[in-house]
Design a protein around this motif. Structure first.
Motif, short mmCIF file in Angstrom:
data_model
loop_
_atom_site.label_atom_id
_atom_site.label_comp_id
_atom_site.label_asym_id
_atom_site.label_seq_id
_atom_site.Cartn_x
_atom_site.Cartn_y
_atom_site.Cartn_z
N UNK A 1 0.86 -1.19 0.00
CA UNK A 1 0.00 0.00 0.00
C UNK A 1 0.89 1.23 0.00
N UNK A 2 0.64 2.13 -0.92
CA UNK A 2 1.43 3.35 -1.01
C UNK A 2 1.24 4.23 0.21
N UNK A 3 2.32 4.89 0.64
CA UNK A 3 2.23 5.86 1.71
C UNK A 3 3.13 7.04 1.37
N UNK A 4 3.03 8.10 2.15
CA UNK A 4 3.90 9.25 1.94
C UNK A 4 5.35 8.92 2.19
N UNK A 5 5.58 7.89 3.01
CA UNK A 5 6.94 7.46 3.34
C UNK A 5 7.52 6.54 2.28
N UNK A 6 6.64 5.80 1.59
CA UNK A 6 7.13 4.72 0.74
C UNK A 6 6.19 4.48 -0.43
N UNK A 7 6.69 4.78 -1.64
CA UNK A 7 5.97 4.39 -2.85
C UNK A 7 6.87 3.56 -3.76
N UNK A 8 8.00 3.11 -3.22
CA UNK A 8 8.90 2.26 -3.98
C UNK A 8 9.86 2.99 -4.87
N UNK A 9 9.80 4.33 -4.89
CA UNK A 9 10.64 5.12 -5.78
C UNK A 9 11.22 6.29 -5.01
N UNK A 10 12.54 6.27 -4.79
CA UNK A 10 13.22 7.32 -4.04
C UNK A 10 13.66 8.40 -5.01
N UNK A 11 13.04 9.57 -4.93
CA UNK A 11 13.32 10.64 -5.88
C UNK A 11 14.48 11.51 -5.41
N UNK A 12 14.97 12.33 -6.32
CA UNK A 12 16.07 13.23 -5.99
C UNK A 12 15.69 14.19 -4.88
N UNK A 13 14.47 14.70 -4.89
CA UNK A 13 14.06 15.64 -3.84
C UNK A 13 13.98 14.95 -2.49
#
Length: 287
Positions: free
Chosen positions: A161-173
């Motif tokens: 389940x997607x969350x603000x902490x973890x969507x499986x993709x760590x972005x540059x920001x």
């Protein structure tokens, strides 16, 4: 030229002053290590570098990286499509690489997070401000292949389940908002020295600048897709050489490791620049 000189890159001249100010701070515990890789992905197992630009699995289909994003906010904030992310190819070679790094550093299995444990949450929760060497061996997605405000980033095991902490993709920001104290960040993934995707952006304006802003001192990244076998050899050998010869700098260890790869006639194609030339050392280079 690479045999005569130790070559480094900098995102900007201002970043050199920033790096040298950071060097005056107390660094992380020597030899502390955290490695993340081999995320749980449903696509056919493949080697890094085998995925064509815009393709996300090993099935032979061309899958646009834009398909990884669905417009979840009227075009204002693209969100990861978890199903498409899960369909990316698995990368078993990254597990072997991270285990070899841990062995070279003498830190053991406790210092690496693999498979189900290779999550964005675990990465953010790790004591990164106390870690000297951070290694991320996974898919690197470049900016510019997707529309809107999408950023370059790194793939982790997608959450159920997607969350603000973890969507499986760590972005540059997200990286830029971390607190690091790392001497060395190793990005053993494709295209990690790419730009941020904005028009006219420099090649090191994405992940590289984000890691420096977060507090990294030196970064090993790639300008284009890397070969699985060469990436593992080059990263691990760089670590081993500096451990064996503590008087040399990271730049010198990287130079020696690259030379060994290039001169290894027993390995087919390793002498060709497509094998070793994507890698670049980014930072001060004097340590």
């Amino acid at each position: 030229m690479a045999d005569r000189f130790t070559l480094i890159q900098l995102p900007t001249l201002q970043s050199l002053a920033l790096l040298r100010r950071q060097q005056k701070l107390e660094r992380a515990t020597p030899l502390s290590f955290a490695g993340f890789g081999n995320p749980v992905l449903g696509g056919a197992a493949m080697e890094r570098g085998a995925r064509k630009r815009g393709g996300a699995d090993g099935s032979g289909r061309t899958q646009s990286i834009a398909a990884l994003f669905s417009d979840g906010d009227g075009g204002r904030s693209p969100t990861i499509n978890l199903e498409q992310l899960r369909a990316m190819s698995s990368l078993p070679g990254t597990e072997r690489e991270l285990k070899a790094m841990a062995k070279a550093l003498g830190t053991g299995a406790k210092s690496i997070w693999l498979g189900d444990d290779a999550t964005e949450t675990n990465f953010k929760d790790a004591h990164l401000d106390q870690t000297a060497i951070i290694a991320l061996a996974t898919h690197g997605l470049v900016a510019g292949e997707i529309d809107g405000a999408a950023e370059p980033g790194l793939v982790f095991t997608p959450p159920s389940v997607r969350s603000g902490m973890d969507d499986g993709y760590l972005t540059a920001s997200e990286i830029a908002s971390l607190r690091l104290n790392a001497d060395w960040v190793i990005l053993s993934a494709c295209n990690t020295a790419a730009g941020d995707g904005s028009e006219g952006a420099s090649g090191l304006s994405g992940l590289a600048r984000a890691f420096f802003f977060a507090g990294a001192e030196t970064l090993l990244a790639s300008h284009w897709p890397v070969r699985d076998d060469v990436a593992a050899e080059l990263t691990v050998r760089t670590i081993e050489l500096q451990r064996e010869q503590p008087q040399i700098t990271r730049a010198q260890a990287f130079q020696l490791a690259m030379r060994e790869v290039r001169m290894d006639v027993s390995k087919d194609g390793w002498a060709h620049p497509t094998a070793w030339a994507p890698f670049t050392l980014i930072g001060d280079g004097t340590q």
